[in-house]
Design a protein around this motif. Structure first.
Motif: not given
Length: 205
Positions: A70-81
């Motif tokens: 998968g690809i790592v992405v950032s958001g308000h709650d931290g990093l996601g995939v």
């Protein structure tokens, strides 16, 4: 999907397969520590404990270690995939986003790679992946369907290659069929490893 995958990949299992190098689950690691090493656009791979994990792992020709990507992405709650996944026995699913910790919760092994080229934007890679959320899972593993459906490594390939403007991630031929294998997702010389389950050492950030 189940019949297609088994017919396509079972012959690959006749060769030697490397066992996963770790037996502990990644839930035991510090997600906070890992997050400090990662940035948007990183490519994350894992080896899971699902029924199809060994088959997906063994389609790789260079390193038979990972079964999902998968690809790592950032958001308000931290990093996601962002990744594409389907039901183990139905093949039904879609491209979705989940927290990094959830992505690694049932993983036995993992590694993270980054493109070491300033002209290839990690944010663009992440944006390309995010644009695919909701796309149906490709249970036929068909690279010629115009991207109407996606499987996990296909998503990674398209997100990275479209951001780069040239082919960074290629394909592997399995019995005459082109497949994006897990190890295709980091085989190019532009990739460098930034985190790894076996050592949990970062090489940059």
């Amino acid at each position: 999907m189940l019949l297609f995958l088994s017919l396509l990949l079972v012959p690959v299992l006749t060769g030697p397969a490397l066992p996963p190098p770790c037996v502990t689950h990644c839930a035991e690691i510090s997600i906070g520590k890992l997050e400090r090493l990662l940035v948007e656009g990183d490519v994350i791979l894992r080896y899971g404990n699902g029924f199809w994990s060994p088959l997906c792992r063994d389609v790789s020709s260079r390193e038979k270690r990972f079964s999902h990507a998968g690809i790592v992405v950032s958001g308000h709650d931290g990093l996601g995939v962002i990744h594409a996944s389907g039901g183990e026995f139905t093949g039904s699913g879609a491209v979705s986003h989940e927290p990094l910790e959830a992505f690694l919760a049932s993983a036995i092994d993992y590694s993270v790679y980054r493109i070491d080229n300033e002209r290839v934007s990690g944010k663009r890679i992440a944006g390309n992946a995010a644009a695919l959320i909701g796309r149906p899972f490709d249970r036929a593993f068909d690279l010629d369907d115009g991207g109407r459906r996606m499987y996990c490594t296909e998503l990674v390939r398209d997100a990275v290659n479209n951001a780069a403007g040239f082919t960074v991630i290629g394909t592997t031929s399995v019995h005459g069929t082109a497949i994006v294998a897990p190890d295709d997702c980091y085989a190019h010389a532009l990739f460098r490893k930034v985190a790894d389950k076996t050592t949990f050492q970062g090489t940059g950030g």
